[in-house]
Design a protein around this motif. Structure first.
Motif, PDB file in Angstrom:
ATOM      1  N   GLN A  31       5.949  -9.472   9.524  1.00  0.00           N
ATOM      2  CA  GLN A  31       5.213  -8.223   9.364  1.00  0.00           C
ATOM      3  C   GLN A  31       5.338  -7.626   7.970  1.00  0.00           C
ATOM      4  O   GLN A  31       4.665  -6.651   7.656  1.00  0.00           O
ATOM      5  CB  GLN A  31       5.695  -7.152  10.360  1.00  0.00           C
ATOM      6  N   ALA A  32       6.210  -8.183   7.147  1.00  0.00           N
ATOM      7  CA  ALA A  32       6.437  -7.586   5.829  1.00  0.00           C
ATOM      8  C   ALA A  32       5.165  -7.710   4.987  1.00  0.00           C
ATOM      9  O   ALA A  32       4.336  -8.588   5.206  1.00  0.00           O
ATOM     10  CB  ALA A  32       7.605  -8.290   5.151  1.00  0.00           C
ATOM     11  N   PRO A  33       4.989  -6.801   4.020  1.00  0.00           N
ATOM     12  CA  PRO A  33       3.759  -6.812   3.219  1.00  0.00           C
ATOM     13  C   PRO A  33       3.786  -7.852   2.099  1.00  0.00           C
ATOM     14  O   PRO A  33       4.822  -8.433   1.793  1.00  0.00           O
ATOM     15  CB  PRO A  33       3.767  -5.404   2.605  1.00  0.00           C
ATOM     16  N   ILE A  34       2.613  -8.052   1.512  1.00  0.00           N
ATOM     17  CA  ILE A  34       2.558  -8.708   0.202  1.00  0.00           C
ATOM     18  C   ILE A  34       3.030  -7.654  -0.791  1.00  0.00           C
ATOM     19  O   ILE A  34       2.528  -6.519  -0.790  1.00  0.00           O
ATOM     20  CB  ILE A  34       1.110  -9.123  -0.148  1.00  0.00           C
ATOM     21  N   VAL A  35       4.008  -7.992  -1.603  1.00  0.00           N
ATOM     22  CA  VAL A  35       4.496  -7.028  -2.600  1.00  0.00           C
ATOM     23  C   VAL A  35       4.116  -7.527  -3.992  1.00  0.00           C
ATOM     24  O   VAL A  35       4.374  -8.687  -4.332  1.00  0.00           O
ATOM     25  CB  VAL A  35       6.029  -6.845  -2.495  1.00  0.00           C
ATOM     26  N   ILE A  36       3.477  -6.659  -4.750  1.00  0.00           N
ATOM     27  CA  ILE A  36       3.099  -6.988  -6.133  1.00  0.00           C
ATOM     28  C   ILE A  36       3.927  -6.096  -7.051  1.00  0.00           C
ATOM     29  O   ILE A  36       3.909  -4.872  -6.904  1.00  0.00           O
ATOM     30  CB  ILE A  36       1.592  -6.717  -6.385  1.00  0.00           C
ATOM     31  N   VAL A  37       4.639  -6.700  -7.990  1.00  0.00           N
ATOM     32  CA  VAL A  37       5.431  -5.897  -8.925  1.00  0.00           C
ATOM     33  C   VAL A  37       4.675  -5.797 -10.247  1.00  0.00           C
ATOM     34  O   VAL A  37       4.433  -6.808 -10.912  1.00  0.00           O
ATOM     35  CB  VAL A  37       6.816  -6.535  -9.171  1.00  0.00           C
ATOM     36  N   GLY A  38       4.300  -4.582 -10.606  1.00  0.00           N
ATOM     37  CA  GLY A  38       3.587  -4.352 -11.868  1.00  0.00           C
ATOM     38  C   GLY A  38       2.172  -3.857 -11.619  1.00  0.00           C
ATOM     39  O   GLY A  38       1.444  -4.406 -10.779  1.00  0.00           O
ATOM     40  N   THR A  39       1.803  -2.801 -12.335  1.00  0.00           N
ATOM     41  CA  THR A  39       0.444  -2.248 -12.206  1.00  0.00           C
ATOM     42  C   THR A  39      -0.299  -2.317 -13.533  1.00  0.00           C
ATOM     43  O   THR A  39      -1.054  -1.422 -13.895  1.00  0.00           O
ATOM     44  CB  THR A  39       0.488  -0.781 -11.708  1.00  0.00           C
ATOM     45  N   GLY A  40      -0.032  -3.379 -14.298  1.00  0.00           N
ATOM     46  CA  GLY A  40      -0.848  -3.637 -15.486  1.00  0.00           C
ATOM     47  C   GLY A  40      -2.134  -4.332 -15.049  1.00  0.00           C
ATOM     48  O   GLY A  40      -2.483  -4.357 -13.861  1.00  0.00           O
ATOM     49  N   LEU A  41      -2.817  -4.927 -16.002  1.00  0.00           N
ATOM     50  CA  LEU A  41      -4.078  -5.604 -15.662  1.00  0.00           C
ATOM     51  C   LEU A  41      -3.857  -6.728 -14.661  1.00  0.00           C
ATOM     52  O   LEU A  41      -4.701  -6.963 -13.794  1.00  0.00           O
ATOM     53  CB  LEU A  41      -4.738  -6.146 -16.939  1.00  0.00           C
TER      54      LEU A  41
END
Ligand SMILES: Cc1cc2nc3c(=O)[nH]c(=O)nc-3n(C[C@H](O)[C@H](O)[C@H](O)COP(=O)(O)OP(=O)(O)OC[C@H]3O[C@@H](n4cnc5c(N)ncnc54)[C@H](O)[C@@H]3O)c2cc1C
Length: 384
Positions: free
Chosen positions: A4-14
């Motif tokens: 159930q864990a999410p997709i985690v994205i580290v970083g909010t650049g392009l």
């Protein structure tokens, strides 16, 4: 639990935001959490070196607030949150004392600026501009100065030199190379860009380096290795970037110049991926926008169940020196061939041809820059 864990994205650049957009095109609902050390404002980094030319300050360059991005992309966004480690066996991200479980983890955490260890007491006047928050701080400091020294004559140093002249600032550029943008432009094109920047009023101090930086009057004095001095109010350091690999190494991921990934953007750890400035994709470290967009498209497919590999077409870079419009598509490192040059003043068309006469790369300046698209179709894709 991990299911159930999410997709985690580290970083909010392009890279991070492009991937989230591509994911949402394929799948509207899978839980996604984005984590970023910065304020999460969406902006286009290449625009940072166009502020004066486009008459935009840091607020003007911001495109969307973190709240607007979270809503638009239907995800949870955690700003001012620094990842401190990865437990790859436990599928968990460490955020200081907190732990965040992931189903899939994407590292899009960019590159660090290289900082020179200079002697002298003038360091607080040195700025590196690698994100919107850096740019905001620089523009604030600029309110008290007109004279800017730029260390580094690469793409970023030259673009800021042009932009600051467009803002009517006095600009000196200091660099150890004997030409601008070494490694990116062949000499003939580099000289054309340099000539036009000089015509615009930029002063170049090439084949030397800054040895000391001391407070001097209201500004600083830079002592160069060749014995010259340059007085300035602010200094931009644009001497290069290094992909962020420390935390990945700490977690046992394979690294080279960047975080090592294959063409499917898979790291050496299961369910952990990387793209953008932090990644070394099949041996290529390409700190540009077009490659990261191609990676984001491929990775979105993989993360939604259809494993895909990135393919890089020709990826020309437009250099934002409006005094001398320039487009370049460097030939592969070590390629066999020669530059064939056509020149008209500072308009240069340089084509890199292999012994079979195929075009493997190009550099175009001035009136030839418009030929970029047509030539890009001739250049073969980048292979591994
Ligand atoms: C002035 C300038 C001009 C440019 N011009 C061009 C151009 O004309 N054409 C071109 O193709 N390219 C250009 N580039 C390069 C291009 O902008 C970059 O390749 C691209 O923006 C990199 O995006 P990224 O998302 O990979 O990294 P970044 O934008 O650096 O994003 C990294 C993100 O990770 C976050 N982060 C880092 N560490 C952590 C951590 N431990 N925990 C949580 N979050 C973390 C940061 O806060 C940030 O949100 C330019 C670059 C600059 C600086």
């Amino acid at each position: 639990m991990t299911e159930q864990a999410p997709i985690v994205i580290v970083g909010t650049g392009l890279s991070g935001y492009s991937l989230a957009r591509e994911l949402r095109k394929q799948d509207k609902d899978t839980p996604i959490v984005m984590v970023t050390a910065d304020d999460g404002v969406s902006y286009s980094k290449p625009m940072l070196s166009t502020g004066f030319t486009k008459d935009k300050d840091a607020d003007g360059l911001a495109q969307a607030s973190p709240d607007a991005m979270a809503e638009q992309l239907n995800l949870e966004l955690r700003t001012h949150t620094t990842v401190t480690g990865i437990d790859v066996d436990g599928h968990t991200l460490l955020l200081g004392d907190e732990r965040l479980a992931y189903h899939k983890l994407v590292l899009a955490w960019g590159a660090d600026v290289i900082r020179l260890g200079l002697d002298g007491d003038g360091q607080e006047r040195v700025f590196s501009i690698n994100d919107l928050m850096d740019y905001r701080a620089f523009r604030k400091a600029l309110a008290n100065g007109r004279r800017i020294a730029i260390m580094g004559a690469g793409l970023i140093g030259c673009e800021f030199a042009n932009d600051l002249r467009n803002g009517d600032y006095s600009v000196d550029v200091i660099a150890p190379s004997d030409a601008v943008m070494p490694g990116l432009l062949p000499d003939v094109a580099a000289h054309a860009v340099q000539r036009e920047l000089e015509n615009l009023g930029v002063r170049f101090h090439l084949e030397t380096v800054v040895e000391r930086l001391d407070r001097h009057g209201n500004g600083v004095r830079l002592n160069l290795a060749n014995g010259d001095t340059v007085d300035a109010d602010l200094v931009i350091s644009a001497v290069g970037l290094r992909p962020r690999i420390g935390l990945a190494q700490g977690a046992g991921l394979a690294t080279g110049r960047g975080i090592t990934v294959n063409r499917a953007l898979e790291t050496s750890a299961p369910d952990v991926y990387a793209l953008g400035d932090c990644a070394e994709v099949d041996g290529h470290v390409l700190l540009y926008v077009l490659p990261l967009m191609a990676c984001a498209r491929a990775l979105a497919k993989t993360l939604t169940g259809e494993r895909a590999e990135v393919s890089y077409g020709a990826m020309p870079v437009m250099i934002k020196t409006p005094c001398c419009p320039t487009a370049v598509c460097p030939p592969p490192a070590g390629a066999d061939g020669d530059w064939e040059v056509e020149r008209d003043g500072t308009s240069v068309k340089a084509l890199f041809r292999n012994p079979q006469s195929e075009v493997l790369g190009f550099a175009l300046t001035g009136r030839f820059a418009v030929e970029k698209q047509a030539l890009s179709r001739e250049v073969p894709p980048i292979h591994g």
